[in-house]
Scaffold this active site. Sequence first.
Site, PDB file in Angstrom:
ATOM      1  N   GLY A   1       5.951   3.515  -0.367  1.00 20.88           N
ATOM      2  CA  GLY A   1       6.048   2.479  -1.398  1.00 20.88           C
ATOM      3  C   GLY A   1       6.636   2.943  -2.726  1.00 20.88           C
TER       4      GLY A   1
ATOM      5  N   LEU B   1       5.263   2.907  -5.807  1.00 17.45           N
ATOM      6  CA  LEU B   1       4.392   3.734  -6.649  1.00 17.45           C
ATOM      7  C   LEU B   1       4.442   5.195  -6.192  1.00 17.45           C
ATOM      8  CD1 LEU B   1       2.124   3.691  -8.900  1.00 17.45           C
ATOM      9  CD2 LEU B   1       0.527   3.697  -7.002  1.00 17.45           C
TER      10      LEU B   1
ATOM     11  N   VAL C   1      -2.777   0.345   8.829  1.00 15.02           N
ATOM     12  CA  VAL C   1      -4.149   0.612   8.345  1.00 15.02           C
ATOM     13  C   VAL C   1      -5.214  -0.246   9.022  1.00 15.02           C
ATOM     14  CG1 VAL C   1      -3.475   1.511   6.090  1.00 15.02           C
ATOM     15  CG2 VAL C   1      -3.918  -0.930   6.361  1.00 15.02           C
TER      16      VAL C   1
ATOM     17  N   ASP D   1      -6.541   3.802 -14.436  1.00 16.48           N
ATOM     18  CA  ASP D   1      -5.907   2.993 -15.473  1.00 16.48           C
ATOM     19  C   ASP D   1      -4.988   3.982 -16.177  1.00 16.48           C
ATOM     20  OD1 ASP D   1      -5.120   1.797 -17.864  1.00 16.48           O
ATOM     21  OD2 ASP D   1      -6.878   0.500 -17.852  1.00 16.48           O
ATOM     22  N   HIS D   2      -3.694   3.885 -15.907  1.00 15.25           N
ATOM     23  CA  HIS D   2      -2.819   4.986 -16.338  1.00 15.25           C
ATOM     24  C   HIS D   2      -2.728   5.104 -17.868  1.00 15.25           C
ATOM     25  CE1 HIS D   2       0.184   1.761 -16.320  1.00 15.25           C
ATOM     26  NE2 HIS D   2       0.817   2.462 -17.225  1.00 15.25           N
TER      27      HIS D   2
ATOM     28  N   LYS E   1      -2.591   8.678 -21.111  1.00 18.30           N
ATOM     29  CA  LYS E   1      -1.593   8.860 -22.181  1.00 18.30           C
ATOM     30  C   LYS E   1      -2.139   9.770 -23.281  1.00 18.30           C
ATOM     31  CE  LYS E   1       0.825   4.476 -21.516  1.00 18.30           C
ATOM     32  NZ  LYS E   1       2.243   4.796 -21.449  1.00 18.30           N
TER      33      LYS E   1
ATOM     34  N   GLU F   1       5.904  -5.624 -24.771  1.00 18.75           N
ATOM     35  CA  GLU F   1       6.984  -5.226 -23.868  1.00 18.75           C
ATOM     36  C   GLU F   1       8.238  -5.993 -24.260  1.00 18.75           C
ATOM     37  OE1 GLU F   1       5.502  -4.618 -19.537  1.00 18.75           O
ATOM     38  OE2 GLU F   1       4.394  -6.298 -20.365  1.00 18.75           O
TER      39      GLU F   1
ATOM     40  N   ASP G   1      -3.306  -9.054 -16.346  1.00 24.68           N
ATOM     41  CA  ASP G   1      -2.400  -7.927 -16.120  1.00 24.68           C
ATOM     42  C   ASP G   1      -2.580  -6.815 -17.166  1.00 24.68           C
ATOM     43  OD1 ASP G   1      -0.291  -6.764 -14.603  1.00 24.68           O
ATOM     44  OD2 ASP G   1       1.120  -7.253 -16.216  1.00 24.68           O
TER      45      ASP G   1
ATOM     46  N   HIS H   1      -5.919  -2.184 -19.594  1.00 24.38           N
ATOM     47  CA  HIS H   1      -5.398  -1.283 -20.626  1.00 24.38           C
ATOM     48  C   HIS H   1      -5.943  -1.593 -22.025  1.00 24.38           C
ATOM     49  CE1 HIS H   1      -2.884  -0.538 -17.286  1.00 24.38           C
ATOM     50  NE2 HIS H   1      -1.993  -1.464 -17.525  1.00 24.38           N
TER      51      HIS H   1
HETATM   52  P1  NAD Z   1       4.923  -1.353  -2.305  1.00 22.72           P
HETATM   53  O1  NAD Z   1       4.986  -2.742  -1.733  1.00 22.72           O
HETATM   54  O2  NAD Z   1       6.169  -0.720  -2.766  1.00 22.72           O
HETATM   55  O3  NAD Z   1       4.251  -0.372  -1.222  1.00 22.72           O
HETATM   56  C1  NAD Z   1       3.229  -0.796  -0.355  1.00 22.72           C
HETATM   57  C2  NAD Z   1       3.046   0.246   0.721  1.00 22.72           C
HETATM   58  O4  NAD Z   1       2.048  -0.213   1.633  1.00 22.72           O
HETATM   59  C3  NAD Z   1       4.286   0.522   1.561  1.00 22.72           C
HETATM   60  O5  NAD Z   1       4.328   1.911   1.816  1.00 22.72           O
HETATM   61  C4  NAD Z   1       4.010  -0.254   2.862  1.00 22.72           C
HETATM   62  O6  NAD Z   1       4.667   0.284   3.976  1.00 22.72           O
HETATM   63  C5  NAD Z   1       2.527  -0.048   2.984  1.00 22.72           C
HETATM   64  N1  NAD Z   1       1.872  -1.030   3.854  1.00 22.72           N
HETATM   65  C6  NAD Z   1       1.801  -2.375   3.698  1.00 22.72           C
HETATM   66  N2  NAD Z   1       1.077  -2.918   4.713  1.00 22.72           N
HETATM   67  C7  NAD Z   1       0.661  -1.892   5.510  1.00 22.72           C
HETATM   68  C8  NAD Z   1      -0.137  -1.797   6.687  1.00 22.72           C
HETATM   69  N3  NAD Z   1      -0.694  -2.883   7.273  1.00 22.72           N
HETATM   70  N4  NAD Z   1      -0.362  -0.563   7.209  1.00 22.72           N
HETATM   71  C9  NAD Z   1       0.163   0.535   6.640  1.00 22.72           C
HETATM   72  N5  NAD Z   1       0.920   0.509   5.530  1.00 22.72           N
HETATM   73  C10 NAD Z   1       1.177  -0.692   4.971  1.00 22.72           C
HETATM   74  O7  NAD Z   1       3.819  -1.429  -3.457  1.00 22.72           O
HETATM   75  P2  NAD Z   1       3.669  -0.438  -4.728  1.00 22.72           P
HETATM   76  O8  NAD Z   1       4.478  -0.979  -5.838  1.00 22.72           O
HETATM   77  O9  NAD Z   1       3.885   0.954  -4.317  1.00 22.72           O
HETATM   78  O10 NAD Z   1       2.158  -0.695  -5.136  1.00 22.72           O
HETATM   79  C11 NAD Z   1       1.049  -0.180  -4.385  1.00 22.72           C
HETATM   80  C12 NAD Z   1      -0.242  -0.505  -5.135  1.00 22.72           C
HETATM   81  O11 NAD Z   1      -0.221   0.112  -6.413  1.00 22.72           O
HETATM   82  C13 NAD Z   1      -0.449  -1.996  -5.402  1.00 22.72           C
HETATM   83  O12 NAD Z   1      -1.835  -2.260  -5.367  1.00 22.72           O
HETATM   84  C14 NAD Z   1       0.065  -2.167  -6.824  1.00 22.72           C
HETATM   85  O13 NAD Z   1      -0.539  -3.269  -7.481  1.00 22.72           O
HETATM   86  C15 NAD Z   1      -0.371  -0.855  -7.448  1.00 22.72           C
HETATM   87  N6  NAD Z   1       0.425  -0.440  -8.605  1.00 22.72           N
HETATM   88  C16 NAD Z   1       1.756  -0.190  -8.475  1.00 22.72           C
HETATM   89  C17 NAD Z   1       2.480   0.252  -9.581  1.00 22.72           C
HETATM   90  C18 NAD Z   1       3.954   0.579  -9.478  1.00 22.72           C
HETATM   91  O14 NAD Z   1       4.494   1.100 -10.461  1.00 22.72           O
HETATM   92  N7  NAD Z   1       4.615   0.331  -8.375  1.00 22.72           N
HETATM   93  C19 NAD Z   1       1.845   0.411 -10.813  1.00 22.72           C
HETATM   94  C20 NAD Z   1       0.470   0.147 -10.917  1.00 22.72           C
HETATM   95  C21 NAD Z   1      -0.219  -0.274  -9.787  1.00 22.72           C
END
Ligand code: NAD
Length: 491
Positions: A23, A25, A94, A185-186, A190, A224, A243, A248
Amino acid sequence: MKVVLKVIREEQRALFIIFGGTGDLAQRKLYPALFNLYKRGYLKKNFAVIGTARRPWTNDYYRDVIKCSIDGMFDSQAQATDFASHFYYHSHNVNDKQHYEELKALADKLDEKYDLGGNRIYYLAMSPRFFGTISQYLRSEGLVTERGYGRVIIEKPFGRDYQSAKELNDEISRYFDEDSTFRIDHYLGKEMVQNIMALRFDNGIWSALWNKEHIKNIQVTLSEALGVEERGGYYETAGALRDMVQNHILQIVSLLTMDRPKSASEKDIRQAKVETFKALKVYSPEEVYQNFVRGQYGEGEEQVAYREEAMIDPDSMTETFVAGKLEVQNKSMAGVPVYIRTGKRMTAKMTRVDIVFKNEAPLFGGGIEPENVLTINIDPDLGLDLRLNMKKVGQEFATKKTKIGYRLSKEQVAKIPEAYERLILNVLQGNAVNFTHWDELKYSWRFLDAIRNAWDEQELPVDFFPNYACGTMGPQASAELLEKNGDHWIY
Ligand code: NAD
C-alpha cells in the site's frame, strides 16, 4: 576537558509483519522509516520484515519495490541491496485463516535465521475494518510468540464516533492488551510537538506563567493549502472534524493544557494527558452552535470548489474547515479559551500554536495589541517567536511591538528523524508515550460526538456552503468567534 556525550544506539531485534505491505503508507512512509533506522544503526543484522497483501508478488519483486521506495536515500547499491535482503513477501488474504499458518511458518523460519528472540511487531497498514480479524488470527493461529514481545501498531482513523471506536477497541483488546497496542498519531512524532512538554516544564519562566492567571487564550492552527486531492471518497464521510480535530488537534491541545505530570515517566505523562482529555468540556447543542464554526471551500482563481472535486457530492454538506473554542476544565487552564482552527485550501500549509499572555496594565500603553505572544512554529518552519513591547529607538518615549525569534538551523532540521521513524523506534523500545491511549481516545470521541451530533441535527440550506474562498483563512464566522470574546486570531 570537553565531555562528549554519545547517543547510545542500541541495536533492536524484531520481526515486522506489515499488513498492507503493497500500500501507499507502507511504500511512502514505512519503508523509508525502516531504512533510516537501519542507516542509523538501530536495525542492523537481526531484523526481518514480512510484507503481506493480496497481490502475488515474489520476494525479488518486493525487494525491488523496497529499493524504489528508498530511492535517493542510500549511500550505495550494496547498502540498499543488503537492507532489502531482509524483506520477504507473503501473498495473503487477511480473511483467510489458512494463510496465517503459512505466515506463521515463514515468521518462525525468519525468527531463527535472524535470531529475533520471538519479538514481533504487527503493523496494520490497512483499512480499520480488518483490524479485528487480523488481531484474532494472530492469536488463534499462534503468531504471537511466548518468548518475545508482540506489539501491534494501528493507523488512524480509530473509529468514526465513540461507539465504533469502542467496538474496534473491544475487538483488538481481546487479543492485545493496552501496553502492546500502539495507536499512531504521527503529529506526536513531530519535533516541535515533542518540544511542547520540554518548553513548558523545564523552563521556570513558562512554568510560572503557563496557567489561567497569566494566559489570555491559546490558539492552535493546522492549515493546509491543498484541497481534498484524490481522497474525496474518504473525506466525504469524514470531514475536517473527524479527520483533523479528533486526533492531531486534540493531542496538541492536551500537551498545551495538561497539568504538570508527577514525573517524566511514561505512566505519569499518559495519566496527565488522560486527565486533560477528561477535563474537556462536552458541549450541549446550543453551546456547539455558539462555540464551533464550520466551512467549506469555494473556488479559487485556479482551483475548483470542494463540491466540484472528484468523488464529491455536488450538494455536499461536508465541512472542509472547522474553528472552535474549547474549554479544558482542569487546575491550570479552567476558563482559558482554547481556539482551534483547521481547514483545506487555506492561505498556507502550516501548523502553529500561539499562546497569548495577559497584559492588562502596560505602563506605557503597549500599542494596540499589548499582549505578549509566544508562537510555537511546528511546520514548516521549526522554532519559536516571542512578541514583546519595547521602546521605539530614538528620542521619543513610545513602545512598539517587537518580535524575537529562534529557528532550528538547517543542520539541526536535517538531523530530525521523520515522524514515522521516531515512532517505529519507540515501538521497538516499548515506549508508548507518543501514542494515543484508549482513554484519550474515549474522551476525545465523547467531546467530538457532541459537536458532530449537534451539527447533524441542524438543518442548513444547501447554499450555506461554500462559505470561504480558496487561499483564505476560512469563513468570516471564524474571526467573529474570537471577536465576541474580545480576542482575535494572531495569524
Ligand atoms: P492502500 O489502499 O494504499 O493500501 C491498502 C493495503 O491493504 C494494500 O496493500 C492492499 O493490498 C491491502 N489489502 C486490502 N484488502 C486486503 C485483504 N483482504 N487481504 C490482504 N491485503 C489487503 O491504503 P494506505 O493509504 O496505505 O492506508 C492504509 C491505512 O493507513 C488506512 O487505514 C489509512 O487510513 C491509514 N493511513 C494512511 C496514510 C497514508 O499516508 N497513506 C496516512 C495515515 C493513515
